[in-house]
Motif scaffolding. Structure first.
Motif, PDB file in Angstrom:
ATOM      1  N   GLN A 162      17.361  -7.464  48.602  1.00 10.07           N
ATOM      2  CA  GLN A 162      15.961  -7.321  48.985  1.00 10.07           C
ATOM      3  C   GLN A 162      15.574  -5.873  49.245  1.00 10.07           C
ATOM      4  O   GLN A 162      14.448  -5.451  48.964  1.00 10.07           O
ATOM      5  CB  GLN A 162      15.682  -8.161  50.249  1.00 10.07           C
ATOM      6  N   LEU A 163      16.508  -5.099  49.780  1.00 12.09           N
ATOM      7  CA  LEU A 163      16.222  -3.694  50.091  1.00 12.09           C
ATOM      8  C   LEU A 163      16.349  -2.793  48.867  1.00 12.09           C
ATOM      9  O   LEU A 163      15.615  -1.818  48.717  1.00 12.09           O
ATOM     10  CB  LEU A 163      17.165  -3.194  51.184  1.00 12.09           C
ATOM     11  N   PRO A 193      15.616  -2.862  45.565  1.00 14.72           N
ATOM     12  CA  PRO A 193      14.506  -2.510  44.672  1.00 14.72           C
ATOM     13  C   PRO A 193      13.511  -1.534  45.300  1.00 14.72           C
ATOM     14  O   PRO A 193      13.028  -0.621  44.617  1.00 14.72           O
ATOM     15  CB  PRO A 193      13.843  -3.866  44.378  1.00 14.72           C
ATOM     16  N   ARG A 194      13.218  -1.708  46.582  1.00 12.18           N
ATOM     17  CA  ARG A 194      12.264  -0.799  47.232  1.00 12.18           C
ATOM     18  C   ARG A 194      12.832   0.610  47.329  1.00 12.18           C
ATOM     19  O   ARG A 194      12.130   1.598  47.085  1.00 12.18           O
ATOM     20  CB  ARG A 194      11.913  -1.319  48.635  1.00 12.18           C
ATOM     21  N   GLN A 195      14.120   0.701  47.669  1.00  8.13           N
ATOM     22  CA  GLN A 195      14.740   2.021  47.779  1.00  8.13           C
ATOM     23  C   GLN A 195      14.815   2.709  46.417  1.00  8.13           C
ATOM     24  O   GLN A 195      14.505   3.893  46.285  1.00  8.13           O
ATOM     25  CB  GLN A 195      16.134   1.887  48.393  1.00  8.13           C
ATOM     26  N   SER A 211      12.918   2.171  43.851  1.00  8.48           N
ATOM     27  CA  SER A 211      11.555   2.502  43.412  1.00  8.48           C
ATOM     28  C   SER A 211      11.103   3.840  43.969  1.00  8.48           C
ATOM     29  O   SER A 211      10.498   4.656  43.253  1.00  8.48           O
ATOM     30  CB  SER A 211      10.584   1.394  43.839  1.00  8.48           C
ATOM     31  N   ARG A 212      11.418   4.093  45.241  1.00  8.27           N
ATOM     32  CA  ARG A 212      11.025   5.374  45.849  1.00  8.27           C
ATOM     33  C   ARG A 212      11.753   6.545  45.160  1.00  8.27           C
ATOM     34  O   ARG A 212      11.147   7.593  44.908  1.00  8.27           O
ATOM     35  CB  ARG A 212      11.338   5.366  47.351  1.00  8.27           C
ATOM     36  N   SER A 245      10.230   7.223  41.695  1.00  4.04           N
ATOM     37  CA  SER A 245       8.931   7.895  41.778  1.00  4.04           C
ATOM     38  C   SER A 245       9.094   9.371  42.079  1.00  4.04           C
ATOM     39  O   SER A 245       8.331  10.209  41.605  1.00  4.04           O
ATOM     40  CB  SER A 245       8.067   7.232  42.851  1.00  4.04           C
ATOM     41  N   HIS A 275      25.241  -3.089  42.341  1.00  5.71           N
ATOM     42  CA  HIS A 275      23.875  -2.932  41.834  1.00  5.71           C
ATOM     43  C   HIS A 275      23.764  -3.371  40.379  1.00  5.71           C
ATOM     44  O   HIS A 275      22.685  -3.800  39.946  1.00  5.71           O
ATOM     45  CB  HIS A 275      23.434  -1.476  41.975  1.00  5.71           C
ATOM     46  N   GLN A 300      16.936  -7.797  39.790  1.00  8.53           N
ATOM     47  CA  GLN A 300      15.673  -7.183  40.202  1.00  8.53           C
ATOM     48  C   GLN A 300      15.634  -5.695  39.845  1.00  8.53           C
ATOM     49  O   GLN A 300      14.576  -5.156  39.516  1.00  8.53           O
ATOM     50  CB  GLN A 300      15.468  -7.351  41.709  1.00  8.53           C
ATOM     51  N   LEU A 334      12.924  -3.819  37.468  1.00 11.39           N
ATOM     52  CA  LEU A 334      12.208  -2.624  37.923  1.00 11.39           C
ATOM     53  C   LEU A 334      12.321  -1.507  36.887  1.00 11.39           C
ATOM     54  O   LEU A 334      11.314  -0.860  36.545  1.00 11.39           O
ATOM     55  CB  LEU A 334      12.784  -2.168  39.265  1.00 11.39           C
ATOM     56  N   ARG A 384       9.388   0.271  34.486  1.00 13.47           N
ATOM     57  CA  ARG A 384       9.167   1.725  34.451  1.00 13.47           C
ATOM     58  C   ARG A 384       9.552   2.341  33.101  1.00 13.47           C
ATOM     59  O   ARG A 384       9.392   3.535  32.905  1.00 13.47           O
ATOM     60  CB  ARG A 384       9.996   2.395  35.559  1.00 13.47           C
TER      61      ARG A 384
END
Length: 358
Positions: free
Chosen positions: A117-118, A120-122, A124-125, A128, A141, A146, A150, A154
């Protein structure tokens, strides 16, 4: 010729007797440059001490010249904080950095939480911020779908270490089940029949494959299912030590142990020493990884040599080829028809395996 205090691309072009555009193509590893011309430009670059500006290269070619490699955050930090180091990371950096350097790229190493859960957000940052030309996913990983989605969204090419199902742009792997089977057969050939496999974390797909190979080799030898003991050491010295102690103190202790990484194999040697169990006279031990430290264990460890540096290097090589347009278009989100590369493992026979005691 001495180095200027501020050498520009124009200085290189003048020294090599070529245009500024030719220098740019050479620096960016572009096509349509004759070998003799490339050599002249590279010689001028070296002689003048010219260092290309990465920001300018990114603006000019639409590439970042960065390959991102990510690793399990918690386990990596735990090893560093405990002062144990991390040979897996050392090999990652060695293989990735040297390959990127050949092509004028840079390797960026980031730690991402294994929590699905964590992660993909990490990631993604990081994407970017860096806008890398490709991403190397290492276990666990590489098992996170997910993250693949991602990267597909992108349109960033991806290389997965330890996977071979063709669902990413590049798959780099070794025959995990085959390696575990070979380690098991090595022990069977020495007469061992009560063999334990101390596995890593269950979320690591490679650990599951190794258990399958271990059990298949025992079955092929005609041994009953309970001849193979499997314990979860979680890739950690302390956890493995507790599990190995339980096995050694049981009613039918193993005469041989296969450990899913070097750290857990060291735990087996440590406990054997505590209990005055002779290795390999009373207990044989085989490790996966074969990091440099195994040569200095007492006795030196028999090990499956995992080609970590070679796998990361191959991953970077293929991602750079994609970024340079040599391997088709970037990921569109559809099945890319991946490159698959199987890297060879080796069983290195040292001093921790031998005949089963009578």
């Amino acid at each position: 010729m001495g180095k200027r205090t501020s050498v520009t691309i124009e200085h290189v072009a003048q020294a090599a007797g070529v245009s500024r555009q030719t220098v740019s193509r050479v620096i960016n590893r572009g096509p349509n440059v004759k070998p003799a011309m490339r050599e002249r430009v590279e010689s001028a670059v070296e002689e003048l001490g010219y260092v290309p500006n990465l920001s300018a290269r990114r603006m000019g070619g639409g590439k970042s010249f960065l390959i991102l490699a990510i690793n399990d955050r918690q386990r990596t930090l735990e090893n560093w904080q405990a002062g144990r180091g991390n040979d897996w990371v050392d090999q990652m950096l060695y293989g990735g950095m040297t390959e990127c350097e050949k092509h004028g790229f840079h390797l960026v190493f980031e730690l991402i939480d294994a929590d699905p859960q964590l992660a993909p957000r990490q990631l993604s940052r990081v994407l970017s911020s860096l806008r890398p030309d490709g991403v190397v996913l290492t276990p666990p990983h590489s098992d996170n779908l997910q993250l693949l989605e991602l990267l597909a969204d992108r349109q960033i090419p991806c290389a997965r270490i330890g996977k071979d199902d063709g669902s990413s742009q590049v798959d780099i792997f070794m025959d995990e089940a085959g390696a575990a089977g070979e380690a098991t057969r090595h022990l069977l050939a020495h007469g061992h029949r009560q063999i334990a496999f101390v596995a890593g974390a269950p979320e690591y797909g490679n650990s599951r494959k190794r258990i399958e190979g271990f059990r298949a080799a025992l079955a092929d030898a005609g041994l009953p299912e309970n001849a193979g003991l499997v314990a979860n050491g979680d890739f950690r010295f302390d956890t493995a030590a507790g599990e190995i102690a339980r096995l050694l103190d049981g009613s039918a202790p193993p005469s041989a142990i296969i450990a899913d990484n070097d750290e857990m194999a060291f735990a087996a040697l440590h406990l054997a020493d505590q209990r005055s169990i002779c290795v390999p006279g009373q207990l044989s031990v085989i490790s996966f990884e074969d990091t440099p430290g195994v040569r200095f264990s007492v006795p030196p460890l028999t090990a499956i040599r995992q080609p970590t540096a070679e796998m990361i290097g191959k991953a970077c090589e293929r991602l750079i080829a994609i970024a340079n347009g040599a391997a088709g278009a970037l990921w569109t989100g559809e099945s890319p028809g991946s490159d698959r590369f199987e890297m060879p493992y080796r069983l290195i026979n040292r001093a921790t395996t031998g005949p089963r005691a009578a």
